[in-house]
Design a protein around this motif. Structure first.
Motif, short mmCIF file in Angstrom:
data_model
loop_
_atom_site.label_atom_id
_atom_site.label_comp_id
_atom_site.label_asym_id
_atom_site.label_seq_id
_atom_site.Cartn_x
_atom_site.Cartn_y
_atom_site.Cartn_z
N ARG A 222 0.86 -1.19 0.00
CA ARG A 222 0.00 0.00 0.00
C ARG A 222 0.89 1.23 0.00
N ILE A 223 0.44 2.23 -0.72
CA ILE A 223 1.20 3.47 -0.81
C ILE A 223 0.97 4.27 0.45
N MET A 224 2.10 4.68 1.06
CA MET A 224 2.06 5.44 2.31
C MET A 224 2.78 6.78 2.09
N GLU A 225 2.34 7.77 2.84
CA GLU A 225 3.03 9.06 2.83
C GLU A 225 4.24 8.97 3.75
N ALA A 226 5.37 9.46 3.28
CA ALA A 226 6.60 9.43 4.07
C ALA A 226 6.56 10.52 5.14
N LYS A 227 7.43 10.38 6.11
CA LYS A 227 7.60 11.41 7.13
C LYS A 227 8.22 12.65 6.48
N PRO A 228 7.96 13.83 7.03
CA PRO A 228 8.48 15.05 6.41
C PRO A 228 10.01 15.08 6.34
N PHE A 229 10.68 14.29 7.17
CA PHE A 229 12.15 14.29 7.18
C PHE A 229 12.77 13.23 6.28
N ASN A 230 11.95 12.42 5.61
CA ASN A 230 12.47 11.42 4.68
C ASN A 230 12.85 12.08 3.35
N GLN A 231 13.75 11.42 2.63
CA GLN A 231 14.20 11.92 1.33
C GLN A 231 13.23 11.57 0.20
N PHE A 232 12.16 10.89 0.51
CA PHE A 232 11.16 10.50 -0.46
C PHE A 232 9.80 10.92 0.08
N GLU A 233 8.85 11.11 -0.82
CA GLU A 233 7.53 11.58 -0.40
C GLU A 233 6.55 10.47 -0.10
N ARG A 234 6.67 9.37 -0.87
CA ARG A 234 5.77 8.24 -0.70
C ARG A 234 6.57 6.95 -0.83
N TYR A 235 6.04 5.90 -0.26
CA TYR A 235 6.71 4.60 -0.34
C TYR A 235 5.65 3.50 -0.31
N ALA A 236 6.07 2.29 -0.63
CA ALA A 236 5.19 1.14 -0.54
C ALA A 236 5.47 0.42 0.77
N PHE A 237 4.40 0.10 1.47
CA PHE A 237 4.51 -0.66 2.72
C PHE A 237 3.94 -2.05 2.46
N LEU A 238 4.74 -3.08 2.73
CA LEU A 238 4.31 -4.46 2.50
C LEU A 238 3.70 -5.07 3.75
N GLY A 239 2.74 -5.93 3.55
CA GLY A 239 2.12 -6.67 4.65
C GLY A 239 1.32 -7.83 4.08
N PHE A 240 0.59 -8.50 4.96
CA PHE A 240 -0.26 -9.63 4.58
C PHE A 240 0.54 -10.72 3.88
N MET A 241 1.81 -10.86 4.30
CA MET A 241 2.70 -11.84 3.68
C MET A 241 2.42 -13.21 4.29
N TYR A 242 1.96 -14.13 3.46
CA TYR A 242 1.62 -15.47 3.94
C TYR A 242 1.85 -16.49 2.83
N VAL A 243 2.40 -17.62 3.22
CA VAL A 243 2.55 -18.77 2.33
C VAL A 243 2.05 -19.99 3.09
N VAL A 244 1.22 -20.81 2.44
CA VAL A 244 0.71 -22.01 3.11
C VAL A 244 1.88 -22.87 3.55
N PRO A 245 1.76 -23.54 4.71
CA PRO A 245 2.91 -24.27 5.28
C PRO A 245 3.59 -25.23 4.32
N GLU A 246 2.83 -25.98 3.53
CA GLU A 246 3.46 -26.98 2.67
C GLU A 246 4.26 -26.38 1.51
N MET A 247 4.15 -25.07 1.28
CA MET A 247 4.88 -24.42 0.19
C MET A 247 5.99 -23.50 0.67
N ARG A 248 6.20 -23.44 1.98
CA ARG A 248 7.26 -22.57 2.51
C ARG A 248 8.63 -23.12 2.14
#
Length: 154
Positions: free
Chosen positions: A72-98
């Motif tokens: 998801r696209i997130m707004e960076a903190k005012p002190f970051n060198q970039f304005e927006r970034y992607a934040f990753l989550g919901f990372m899941y792999v079924v046990p038999e495929m890990r």
């Protein structure tokens, strides 16, 4: 791995995605005693699937969903060198495929999605005691930059 495809999730797959979410919560409970007991949700997956600022993907082998992730696209903190970034989550792999590279395929798809939107930074959170997850993220190039700490006042 040639038979595994990563594609955007669909609303008709919500039931399986909710099961994946509960798998994430179950895996994270040992690392965080502040999580609520019982059933709860981290994400509003239905809204995330429809949101243009978020990409929810699934890894599919044949007709079976075997993994998921989101950016998801997130707004960076005012002190970051970039304005927006992607934040990753919901990372899941079924046990038999890990351990078979599915997580890498999901991350690669999310990285491409972020690049297509002109983003130059991707971040995620992982519990500091979750060594397997940390190793998996480091394997694809992530680096540790911050440790969040807490103090229980009880």
């Amino acid at each position: 791995m040639n038979d595994i495809q990563v594609r955007p999730a669909r609303p008709d797959e919500l039931q399986v995605l909710w099961e994946f979410e509960q798998g994430i919560i179950l895996a994270e409970r040992p690392f965080d005693k502040t999580l609520l007991p019982g059933h709860f949700h981290y994400y509003d997956l239905a809204k995330m699937i429809e949101n243009e600022e978020t990409e929810v993907v699934v890894a599919v082998q044949g007709d079976k969903l075997i993994g998921s992730g989101h950016a998801r696209i997130m707004e960076a903190k005012p002190f970051n060198q970039f304005e927006r970034y992607a934040f990753l989550g919901f990372m899941y792999v079924v046990p038999e495929m890990r351990g078979k590279g599915v997580n890498r395929l999901i991350i690669d798809a999310l990285v491409q999605w972020a690049k297509n939107r002109g983003l130059e930074e991707i971040r995620l959170h992982v519990y500091s005691d979750n060594a397997p997850a940390i190793a998996a993220y480091e394997k694809v190039g992530f680096k540790k930059i911050l440790t969040e700490m807490r103090l229980d006042l009880d």
